[in-house]
Design a protein around this motif. Sequence first.
Motif, PDB file in Angstrom:
ATOM      1  N   ALA A 387      13.253  -2.129 -42.070  1.00 41.57           N
ATOM      2  CA  ALA A 387      13.451  -2.614 -40.603  1.00 41.57           C
ATOM      3  C   ALA A 387      12.545  -1.580 -39.403  1.00 41.57           C
ATOM      4  O   ALA A 387      12.742  -2.229 -38.160  1.00 41.57           O
ATOM      5  CB  ALA A 387      14.972  -2.638 -40.131  1.00 41.57           C
ATOM      6  N   GLY A 388      12.370  -0.675 -39.691  1.00 38.21           N
ATOM      7  CA  GLY A 388      11.600   0.487 -38.818  1.00 38.21           C
ATOM      8  C   GLY A 388      12.180   1.886 -38.972  1.00 38.21           C
ATOM      9  O   GLY A 388      13.047   2.024 -39.955  1.00 38.21           O
ATOM     10  N   ARG A 389      11.713   2.802 -38.157  1.00 36.08           N
ATOM     11  CA  ARG A 389      12.146   4.097 -38.227  1.00 36.08           C
ATOM     12  C   ARG A 389      13.355   4.202 -37.402  1.00 36.08           C
ATOM     13  O   ARG A 389      13.422   3.479 -36.377  1.00 36.08           O
ATOM     14  CB  ARG A 389      10.921   4.963 -37.576  1.00 36.08           C
ATOM     15  N   LEU A 390      14.276   5.071 -37.749  1.00 31.73           N
ATOM     16  CA  LEU A 390      15.312   5.429 -36.895  1.00 31.73           C
ATOM     17  C   LEU A 390      15.113   5.635 -35.588  1.00 31.73           C
ATOM     18  O   LEU A 390      15.550   5.255 -34.533  1.00 31.73           O
ATOM     19  CB  LEU A 390      16.031   6.584 -37.638  1.00 31.73           C
ATOM     20  N   LYS A 391      13.930   6.591 -35.178  1.00 29.08           N
ATOM     21  CA  LYS A 391      13.580   7.143 -33.950  1.00 29.08           C
ATOM     22  C   LYS A 391      12.942   6.012 -33.209  1.00 29.08           C
ATOM     23  O   LYS A 391      12.679   5.860 -32.156  1.00 29.08           O
ATOM     24  CB  LYS A 391      12.743   8.214 -33.981  1.00 29.08           C
ATOM     25  N   ASP A 392      12.237   4.817 -33.903  1.00 31.85           N
ATOM     26  CA  ASP A 392      11.798   3.655 -33.571  1.00 31.85           C
ATOM     27  C   ASP A 392      12.523   2.582 -32.838  1.00 31.85           C
ATOM     28  O   ASP A 392      12.115   1.698 -32.197  1.00 31.85           O
ATOM     29  CB  ASP A 392      10.646   3.135 -34.314  1.00 31.85           C
ATOM     30  N   MET A 393      13.824   2.670 -33.357  1.00 28.43           N
ATOM     31  CA  MET A 393      14.878   1.497 -32.779  1.00 28.43           C
ATOM     32  C   MET A 393      15.103   1.558 -31.545  1.00 28.43           C
ATOM     33  O   MET A 393      15.098   2.505 -30.994  1.00 28.43           O
ATOM     34  CB  MET A 393      16.112   1.905 -33.755  1.00 28.43           C
ATOM     35  N   ILE A 394      14.873   0.256 -30.944  1.00 26.41           N
ATOM     36  CA  ILE A 394      15.066  -0.074 -29.613  1.00 26.41           C
ATOM     37  C   ILE A 394      16.535  -0.452 -29.425  1.00 26.41           C
ATOM     38  O   ILE A 394      16.939  -1.629 -30.036  1.00 26.41           O
ATOM     39  CB  ILE A 394      14.183  -1.085 -28.933  1.00 26.41           C
ATOM     40  N   ILE A 395      17.350   0.034 -28.559  1.00 29.20           N
ATOM     41  CA  ILE A 395      18.708  -0.641 -28.068  1.00 29.20           C
ATOM     42  C   ILE A 395      18.475  -1.045 -26.694  1.00 29.20           C
ATOM     43  O   ILE A 395      18.476  -0.370 -25.699  1.00 29.20           O
ATOM     44  CB  ILE A 395      19.639   0.543 -27.931  1.00 29.20           C
ATOM     45  N   SER A 396      18.552  -2.426 -26.584  1.00 33.13           N
ATOM     46  CA  SER A 396      18.567  -3.221 -25.580  1.00 33.13           C
ATOM     47  C   SER A 396      19.645  -3.970 -25.118  1.00 33.13           C
ATOM     48  O   SER A 396      20.240  -4.948 -25.818  1.00 33.13           O
ATOM     49  CB  SER A 396      17.179  -4.367 -25.559  1.00 33.13           C
ATOM     50  N   GLY A 397      20.353  -3.607 -23.965  1.00 32.66           N
ATOM     51  CA  GLY A 397      21.625  -4.218 -23.604  1.00 32.66           C
ATOM     52  C   GLY A 397      22.760  -4.180 -24.778  1.00 32.66           C
ATOM     53  O   GLY A 397      23.610  -5.044 -24.872  1.00 32.66           O
ATOM     54  N   GLY A 398      22.696  -3.069 -25.556  1.00 29.28           N
ATOM     55  CA  GLY A 398      23.748  -2.773 -26.437  1.00 29.28           C
ATOM     56  C   GLY A 398      23.086  -3.539 -27.780  1.00 29.28           C
ATOM     57  O   GLY A 398      23.993  -3.313 -28.855  1.00 29.28           O
ATOM     58  N   GLU A 399      22.244  -4.245 -28.040  1.00 30.68           N
ATOM     59  CA  GLU A 399      21.888  -4.989 -29.076  1.00 30.68           C
ATOM     60  C   GLU A 399      20.494  -3.836 -29.873  1.00 30.68           C
ATOM     61  O   GLU A 399      19.695  -3.529 -29.248  1.00 30.68           O
ATOM     62  CB  GLU A 399      21.270  -6.302 -28.893  1.00 30.68           C
ATOM     63  N   ASN A 400      20.698  -3.817 -31.193  1.00 32.58           N
ATOM     64  CA  ASN A 400      19.581  -2.997 -31.960  1.00 32.58           C
ATOM     65  C   ASN A 400      18.495  -4.099 -32.122  1.00 32.58           C
ATOM     66  O   ASN A 400      18.733  -5.216 -32.501  1.00 32.58           O
ATOM     67  CB  ASN A 400      20.164  -2.665 -33.295  1.00 32.58           C
ATOM     68  N   ILE A 401      17.190  -3.253 -32.024  1.00 30.80           N
ATOM     69  CA  ILE A 401      15.943  -4.119 -32.172  1.00 30.80           C
ATOM     70  C   ILE A 401      15.074  -3.410 -33.189  1.00 30.80           C
ATOM     71  O   ILE A 401      14.868  -2.007 -32.701  1.00 30.80           O
ATOM     72  CB  ILE A 401      15.145  -4.489 -31.019  1.00 30.80           C
ATOM     73  N   TYR A 402      14.901  -3.782 -34.167  1.00 31.11           N
ATOM     74  CA  TYR A 402      14.143  -3.071 -35.161  1.00 31.11           C
ATOM     75  C   TYR A 402      12.551  -3.762 -35.052  1.00 31.11           C
ATOM     76  O   TYR A 402      12.396  -4.520 -35.412  1.00 31.11           O
ATOM     77  CB  TYR A 402      14.651  -3.323 -36.594  1.00 31.11           C
ATOM     78  N   PRO A 403      11.721  -2.659 -34.630  1.00 29.35           N
ATOM     79  CA  PRO A 403      10.099  -3.235 -34.319  1.00 29.35           C
ATOM     80  C   PRO A 403       9.557  -3.986 -35.513  1.00 29.35           C
ATOM     81  O   PRO A 403       9.062  -4.648 -35.324  1.00 29.35           O
ATOM     82  CB  PRO A 403       9.633  -1.808 -33.953  1.00 29.35           C
ATOM     83  N   ALA A 404       9.800  -3.299 -37.000  1.00 28.26           N
ATOM     84  CA  ALA A 404       9.155  -3.923 -38.118  1.00 28.26           C
ATOM     85  C   ALA A 404       9.400  -5.334 -37.986  1.00 28.26           C
ATOM     86  O   ALA A 404       8.422  -6.102 -38.362  1.00 28.26           O
ATOM     87  CB  ALA A 404       9.500  -3.147 -39.093  1.00 28.26           C
ATOM     88  N   GLU A 405      10.566  -5.754 -37.729  1.00 29.68           N
ATOM     89  CA  GLU A 405      10.711  -7.201 -37.866  1.00 29.68           C
ATOM     90  C   GLU A 405       9.962  -8.050 -36.852  1.00 29.68           C
ATOM     91  O   GLU A 405       9.607  -9.187 -37.190  1.00 29.68           O
ATOM     92  CB  GLU A 405      12.327  -7.485 -37.263  1.00 29.68           C
ATOM     93  N   VAL A 406       9.766  -7.533 -35.611  1.00 34.54           N
ATOM     94  CA  VAL A 406       8.840  -8.372 -34.663  1.00 34.54           C
ATOM     95  C   VAL A 406       7.422  -8.157 -34.986  1.00 34.54           C
ATOM     96  O   VAL A 406       6.551  -9.246 -34.857  1.00 34.54           O
ATOM     97  CB  VAL A 406       9.272  -7.962 -33.175  1.00 34.54           C
TER      98      VAL A 406
END
Length: 491
Positions: A387-406
């Motif tokens: 799903a991505g790197r721990l440090k790359d995970m994006i938290i937008s409005g409380g939702e986790n976004i895993y860059p690799a998925e996109v």
Amino acid sequence: MPPGLGAWPARRRLVSPAKTALVHGDGATTTYRQLADGADDAAAVLGGLGVGRGTAVAYLGENSPEFLQVLFGVARLGAVFVPVNTRLAPAEIAHVLTDSGARVLVHDPEFASVAAGAPVTHTVGTADVRRAALPRPGPVEVTMDDPAAILYTSGTTGRAKGAVLTHGNLTWVALNCVVDYDVVSTDVALMISPLFHVASLGMGALPVLLKGGTLVLEKGFEPGRALAAIARHGVTMLSGVPTTYQLMADHPKWASTDLSTLAKLTCGGSPVPARIRDAYERRGLSFSQGYGMTETAPGATALPAAMTRAKPGSVGLPHFFTDVRIAGPGGEPVPPGTVGEVEVAGPNVFPGYHGLPDATTEAFTADGWFRSGDLGYLDEDGYLFIAGRLKDMIISGGENIYPAEVEVLLAEIDGVTGAAVIGVPDERWGEVPWAIVSVRPGATVDTDSVRAFLDGRVARYKLPRHVVIVPDLPRTASGKVRKAELRARYG
């Protein structure tokens, strides 16, 4: 002969002395006898400079017979091989040499000026490691737990760390490849990636040499030359990243090149986009994909080519002699389908970072599993998805976004040649995703078209708020995108 990499050429000299080990230059060949003799010569030269058990010897050069002869010669002495990325800046090269404590630097002629100012005791040109008249040293006692090499991480954040790889680590990862990729003595592997990169060395060169196959050494990647080499030498194995495979498929000679000998394609760095997979399947070729890192020497998982369509986006099952698990925020095991940190165990996992005891301690769990820093999940069948790197995970409005998925989906857009998703500060949401993409000349890609393509494929909060078009994405030698650089520029 003692165990360890240093004995490999000598054993091959006994078993298959006349077999071609290396093809290089414009078709020159090196037999296994010549490879072993060259390793003996390198050991003699370096031993004469005081290199012995535990001494660090650096190598600065491109793919060549000398690279491998020095590697095995160093291993025979019980010393430690330090391959240096030729693409590094002088200050970065100096860091590798100083941090590793290298006493000797062996270099290709084209790097003589860099070597002249290197912080080492001795510099040796590759031509000077072939002195057959010198007496050859006797065997040095080496165990499988002794360090064989120090390979520096790509340094995507902060200064690169030296991962210590033992003789056992490199032997077991080679055995993993032999088992999972069915490497045989008749294989001819085209080495288009630099041997100073751990994947090219650990999962490309060493397994093939262990089995007595043939390596075709390329000093750099050029798609037309790679296609010509496949046809000329009857190449059966090829390893690369999605970008290299795409450039080959886009080359004018792609359709007319004889690829009938190719049987094993492996790809790492990121999942193979469907359009690239389809282009190769139309030629009767399928990919094995995998996942790993320098610290696992580097293979951790492999996806068989037969499962590419059944498990799209997966990086496969753990290698035969390796284990993988997923841990929650507190280190607890999580059920299938739950995203957590990927942890790896096995004889291919490194013992630690050179000279960094605290970083080593932080890298392992209390029960000895390596913490990869990557996020992923296992499905019900045990296949790993990243799903991505721990440090790359994006938290937008409380939702986790895993860059690799996109990013996997962005790669499917016609015209996109590379994609990275980063988090950009936002007053309302905390962070919002931005997509940084490179595109094929003449292609039209913009924010609206990207969002329209992704809409319905991912949740709306994962849609990039903005798309930035760049000529090329900044990458490491292994093909990974330098996201820290992108965040610094756009975040």
